[in-house]
Structures are given as structure tokens and as C-alpha cells.
Scaffold this motif. Structure first.
Motif, PDB file in Angstrom:
ATOM      1  N   UNK A  76       0.804  -1.225   0.000  1.00  0.00           N
ATOM      2  CA  UNK A  76       0.000   0.000   0.000  1.00  0.00           C
ATOM      3  C   UNK A  76       0.835   1.274   0.000  1.00  0.00           C
ATOM      4  N   UNK A  77       2.036   1.212   0.552  1.00  0.00           N
ATOM      5  CA  UNK A  77       2.881   2.396   0.560  1.00  0.00           C
ATOM      6  C   UNK A  77       3.210   2.860  -0.856  1.00  0.00           C
ATOM      7  N   UNK A  78       3.166   1.920  -1.800  1.00  0.00           N
ATOM      8  CA  UNK A  78       3.475   2.254  -3.192  1.00  0.00           C
ATOM      9  C   UNK A  78       2.395   3.039  -3.905  1.00  0.00           C
ATOM     10  N   UNK A  79       1.189   3.105  -3.317  1.00  0.00           N
ATOM     11  CA  UNK A  79       0.121   3.884  -3.962  1.00  0.00           C
ATOM     12  C   UNK A  79      -0.354   5.040  -3.084  1.00  0.00           C
ATOM     13  N   UNK A  98       3.623  -5.611 -10.017  1.00  0.00           N
ATOM     14  CA  UNK A  98       3.884  -6.550  -8.931  1.00  0.00           C
ATOM     15  C   UNK A  98       2.660  -7.323  -8.460  1.00  0.00           C
ATOM     16  N   UNK A  99       1.439  -6.956  -8.918  1.00  0.00           N
ATOM     17  CA  UNK A  99       0.275  -7.708  -8.444  1.00  0.00           C
ATOM     18  C   UNK A  99      -0.864  -7.801  -9.462  1.00  0.00           C
ATOM     19  N   UNK A 100      -0.647  -7.283 -10.671  1.00  0.00           N
ATOM     20  CA  UNK A 100      -1.663  -7.352 -11.724  1.00  0.00           C
ATOM     21  C   UNK A 100      -2.960  -6.651 -11.333  1.00  0.00           C
ATOM     22  N   UNK A 101      -2.868  -5.672 -10.454  1.00  0.00           N
ATOM     23  CA  UNK A 101      -4.015  -4.863 -10.063  1.00  0.00           C
ATOM     24  C   UNK A 101      -3.733  -3.407 -10.406  1.00  0.00           C
ATOM     25  N   UNK A 104      -6.731   1.689  -8.545  1.00  0.00           N
ATOM     26  CA  UNK A 104      -8.156   1.772  -8.201  1.00  0.00           C
ATOM     27  C   UNK A 104      -8.661   0.448  -7.622  1.00  0.00           C
ATOM     28  N   UNK A 105      -8.249  -0.667  -8.225  1.00  0.00           N
ATOM     29  CA  UNK A 105      -8.667  -1.978  -7.724  1.00  0.00           C
ATOM     30  C   UNK A 105      -8.039  -2.280  -6.362  1.00  0.00           C
ATOM     31  N   UNK A 106      -6.765  -1.891  -6.186  1.00  0.00           N
ATOM     32  CA  UNK A 106      -6.120  -2.091  -4.890  1.00  0.00           C
ATOM     33  C   UNK A 106      -6.853  -1.340  -3.789  1.00  0.00           C
ATOM     34  N   UNK A 107      -7.227  -0.099  -4.085  1.00  0.00           N
ATOM     35  CA  UNK A 107      -7.907   0.733  -3.089  1.00  0.00           C
ATOM     36  C   UNK A 107      -9.258   0.131  -2.726  1.00  0.00           C
ATOM     37  N   UNK A 108     -10.042  -0.239  -3.734  1.00  0.00           N
ATOM     38  CA  UNK A 108     -11.370  -0.786  -3.476  1.00  0.00           C
ATOM     39  C   UNK A 108     -11.269  -2.104  -2.725  1.00  0.00           C
ATOM     40  N   UNK A 109     -10.386  -2.985  -3.168  1.00  0.00           N
ATOM     41  CA  UNK A 109     -10.194  -4.271  -2.511  1.00  0.00           C
ATOM     42  C   UNK A 109      -9.774  -4.086  -1.064  1.00  0.00           C
ATOM     43  N   UNK A 110      -8.824  -3.185  -0.833  1.00  0.00           N
ATOM     44  CA  UNK A 110      -8.300  -2.976   0.515  1.00  0.00           C
ATOM     45  C   UNK A 110      -9.362  -2.396   1.431  1.00  0.00           C
ATOM     46  N   UNK A 111     -10.164  -1.469   0.920  1.00  0.00           N
ATOM     47  CA  UNK A 111     -11.240  -0.907   1.740  1.00  0.00           C
ATOM     48  C   UNK A 111     -12.235  -1.988   2.158  1.00  0.00           C
ATOM     49  N   UNK A 112     -12.538  -2.913   1.245  1.00  0.00           N
ATOM     50  CA  UNK A 112     -13.426  -4.033   1.574  1.00  0.00           C
ATOM     51  C   UNK A 112     -12.799  -4.893   2.663  1.00  0.00           C
ATOM     52  N   UNK A 113     -11.526  -5.202   2.502  1.00  0.00           N
ATOM     53  CA  UNK A 113     -10.861  -6.090   3.453  1.00  0.00           C
ATOM     54  C   UNK A 113     -10.755  -5.470   4.842  1.00  0.00           C
TER      55      UNK A 113
END
Length: 240
Positions: A76-79, A98-101, A104-113
Motif C-alpha cells: 500500500x505504501x506504493x500507492x 507486482x500484483x496485476x491490479x 483503483x482496484x487495490x484501493x477498493x479491494x483494501x477498503x473491503x478487506x
């Protein structure tokens, strides 16, 4: 390792369909709340974030994770720059190597998690250091604002903020002992992402835009140091 494929699919499905859903809910709200004799803007339309989390709850996609941390904890520090320096970047939809995301997808996924993490059973104290920012740095205005913080002030950290229970490790991010040292109280019931040796060298990430109350400050200045120690308390968000 947490299997993020199902969450990834949920994210992509919802993001692609969210705009029509918002318009539909807003339109229905106008229809129900506006007087028949006049046309008015949907002042009372359900906010997007409330619609989103209600959707996740209704579709049973907020079941607890069998993990103490979000799947992208170390990435997350990378975004984080997207929240601080680039509020409307052009590459929010581009895949990361590094993760094929996409960000925007990282943010949405992380907020859900974060919503699915188990709440802390005990309070904890963590530390976070910010090095001094010279005037020519973009972050200098924000640094000065935080430096001048007073007891009772409420702030938000727009990024996914990293901290640690090991104060000596945290001070490694305080070059020349100049800058800000946050001492943060995280209350029982908080949902934070936690890794490391629990109780000794925890690494903690808080949800983006978390809010904090200032409990007091102290200027530490001597021949070896010149930093502001600021005590904060994480404010628990209201559950939707």
C-alpha cells in the motif's frame, strides 16, 4: 496466504456497475422525497459510500477474514502518493507489475478487506515518524500544519498510514532526529491491518482517511534532536 481472487472479481464487478447503481438510487430518492408540485435536487440522496457498504452487506461479501492483515498490506505504501500528491492521477486504471491490479482496484479491494478484519480485542500504542520537510518539498505545508497541531485538534491521514509498536524502529524514519514523532493510541474495537511479532514489533496499517484526535504535544529539542512528539488517538468510525 489470503486468496484475493474472489475479492478481485467483486471489486471489478462493482466498480464497473457502480455508476448506474448510484444514479438509480438517487433518482428513486428524489421520487420519494421531492414534493409533487416542484422539482428539486436530491439533497437527501444516499451517499455513495453508504450505498456501497450496504451493497456489500446485503450480498454477504463482508464475512470476516481469517487473517490479521489485508492482502496488500506490504504494497500500500506504493500507492499512497495517489492520496497525497496526485488526487486525480491519469494512471489509476493501469495495471501494476507486482500484483496485476490497478491502483483503483487495490484501493477498493483494501477498503473491503479492512471492513472484514477482526476488531482489536485490546488497545495498543504504535509510533509513526515523519521526517522534516524543507520548504521546497510539496509536503512542506502539510508538515507545518501538523507541526502546529494543538490538543483537541482533529486530523485525518488520507493515506494508508503505516506505524509500528517498536519506537526505535519508527525512529529510523526520522532522519537526523528532526521531524514529527506520532504516538498513536489505537482503541479496542479498531479494524487495523497487523503483521510482525505481535506485542513487540507489530507493523500496523490504518484505513485510509482515518481520523485522529490530538491528545497533546511536546517539542523535544537538544543538541542531538529537534522533533515534535504528538500524541494521537485513532477515532473509531461509525459502523454503517
Amino acid at each position: 496466504m489470503l486468496n484475493i481472487s474472489p475479492i478481485r472479481n467483486i471489486v471489478r464487478k462493482f466498480v464497473s456497475k457502480s455508476k448506474p447503481a448510484v444514479q438509480t438510487v438517487a433518482a428513486e430518492t428524489v421520487k420519494e422525497t421531492a414534493p409533487k408540485t416542484e422539482t428539486k435536487v436530491a439533497d437527501e440522496a444516499v451517499p455513495f459510500c453508504h450505498q456501497y457498504w450496504q451493497y456489500m452487506k446485503d450480498t454477504r461479501q463482508l464475512r470476516p477474514l481469517h487473517s490479521d492483515c489485508v492482502s496488500q498490506h506490504g504494497q500500500l505504501n506504493g500507492i499512497n502518493h495517489h492520496f497525497i500528491n496526485s488526487p486525480y492521477p491519469n494512471n489509476m486504471g493501469e495495471k501494476l507489475p507486482f500484483n496485476d491490479l490497478s491502483p483503483r482496484e487495490m484501493i477498493t479491494m483494501t477498503d473491503i478487506e479492512f471492513k472484514r478484519l477482526k476488531p482489536l480485542e485490546e488497545p495498543m500504542t504504535v509510533y509513526r515518524c515523519i521526517g522534516k520537510k524543507p520548504d521546497f518539498f510539496k509536503e512542506s505545508k502539510l508538515f507545518k500544519k501538523r507541526w502546529d497541531m494543538k490538543k483537541g485538534d482533529i486530523i485525518d491521514m488520507k493515506e494508508y498510514a503505516y506505524a509500528t509498536s517498536d519506537i526505535n524502529y519508527a525512529k529510523g524514519y526520522l532522519p537526523n532526529n528532526e521531524g514529527i514523532l506520532y504516538e498513536i493510541e489505537i482503541p479496542k474495537g479498531a479494524r487495523v491491518s497487523r503483521t510482525g511479532d505481535f506485542g513487540k514489533t507489530d507493523e500496523v496499517v490504518t484505513p485510509r482517511s482515518s481520523r485522529y484526535e490530538c491528545l497533546g504535544t511536546e517539542h523535544i529539542k537538544d543538541e542531538n534532536s529537534d522533533y515534535k512528539k504528538i500524541k494521537l488517538r485513532l477515532i473509531l468510525p461509525e459502523e454503517v
